[in-house]
Design a protein around this motif. Structure first.
Motif, short mmCIF file in Angstrom:
data_model
loop_
_atom_site.label_atom_id
_atom_site.label_comp_id
_atom_site.label_asym_id
_atom_site.label_seq_id
_atom_site.Cartn_x
_atom_site.Cartn_y
_atom_site.Cartn_z
N VAL A 1 0.84 -1.19 0.00
CA VAL A 1 0.00 0.00 0.00
C VAL A 1 0.88 1.24 0.00
CG1 VAL A 1 -0.19 0.24 2.52
CG2 VAL A 1 -2.05 1.06 1.05
N GLU A 2 0.42 2.28 -0.68
CA GLU A 2 1.10 3.58 -0.65
C GLU A 2 0.05 4.65 -0.42
OE1 GLU A 2 4.48 5.45 -3.26
OE2 GLU A 2 2.57 5.95 -4.23
N LEU A 3 0.31 5.51 0.54
CA LEU A 3 -0.55 6.64 0.84
C LEU A 3 0.21 7.91 0.49
CD1 LEU A 3 -1.95 5.54 4.32
CD2 LEU A 3 -2.66 4.84 2.03
N ARG A 4 -0.42 8.76 -0.32
CA ARG A 4 0.29 9.90 -0.85
C ARG A 4 0.01 11.17 -0.05
NH1 ARG A 4 -1.50 10.14 -6.87
NH2 ARG A 4 -3.52 9.61 -5.92
N CYS A 5 1.06 11.94 0.17
CA CYS A 5 0.97 13.18 0.92
C CYS A 5 1.85 14.22 0.26
CB CYS A 5 1.42 12.97 2.36
SG CYS A 5 1.55 14.48 3.34
#
Lengths: 113, 113
Positions: free
Chosen positions: B19-23
């Protein structure tokens, strides 16, 4: 979290009544904060304190006041509660600037009917 | 003033998948960056933080994040998620030598078997 407690955990109040939420810390940290959490907005800063009797406004301070008469206690008061103030309120503490990190309380769920 | 944008409000993912969560953040001065996790009906817990030095930061529970100054990003990753990673994740920024934390709107991660 250990070292920081919020009370009450849940509260239902009527529109127009004053409400006070309490944050108590045992860490002797200088900085204390009140945030509100709403879906789609994340956490928004209401007020913060950088010492006893030293407080300042955050980005959503209208309708709220705070007091800090002792290092360990930071009170948030809704002067006349409105339905738009229904939210989850979090207190946080920090010993210094951002690199020291923040510790959050477990939150107070406030419903204004 | 600084601001934080989390590019995904909801991320569904299967167990054991990455999973990758972008900020992304916006600031005219140097900042510290944080990722927090909030499990259902709980307060916020620090996952990891970037203060300086290596741009790859490792945190708790197998999470890591990479600071990219040119892209003003701080994306969070985990190579293999578990059901227990189901939570809301918040990216936050603090200006160096300031003591206030600004949050993104949050990303809800739902891990399915």
């Amino acid at each position: 979290d250990a070292g920081i407690t919020q009370s009450p955990r849940h509260k239902v109040t009527e529109t127009g009544t004053p409400v006070t939420l309490r944050c108590h810390q045992t860490e002797n940290h200088r900085y204390m904060y009140w945030y509100r959490q709403d879906p789609g907005h994340g956490l928004r800063l209401i007020h913060y304190s950088y010492g006893v009797k030293d407080t300042d406004k955050g980005e959503v301070s209208d309708g709220y006041s705070v007091s800090r008469s002792k290092t360990e206690d930071f009170l948030l008061t809704l002067e006349s509660a409105t339905s738009s103030q229904t939210s989850v309120y979090f207190c946080a503490i920090s010993s210094g600037t951002g690199n020291y990190g923040y510790t959050f309380g477990s939150g107070t769920r406030l419903t204004v009917v | 003033a600084q601001s934080v944008t989390q590019l995904d409000s909801q991320v569904p993912v299967f167990e054991e998948a990455p999973v990758e969560l972008r900020c992304n953040y916006s600031s005219s001065v140097s900042v510290y960056l944080f990722w927090y996790v909030q499990y259902p009906n709980q307060g916020l817990q620090l996952l990891l933080k970037y203060l300086s030095g290596s741009t790859l930061v490792k945190g708790i529970n197998g999470f890591e994040a990479e600071f990219n100054k040119s892209q003003t990003s701080f994306h969070l990753r985990k190579p293999s998620v578990h059901i227990s990673d189901t939570a809301e994740y918040f990216c936050a920024v603090s200006v160096i030598n300031d003591y206030k934390l600004s949050f993104g709107a949050g990303t809800t991660v739902t891990v399915r078997a």
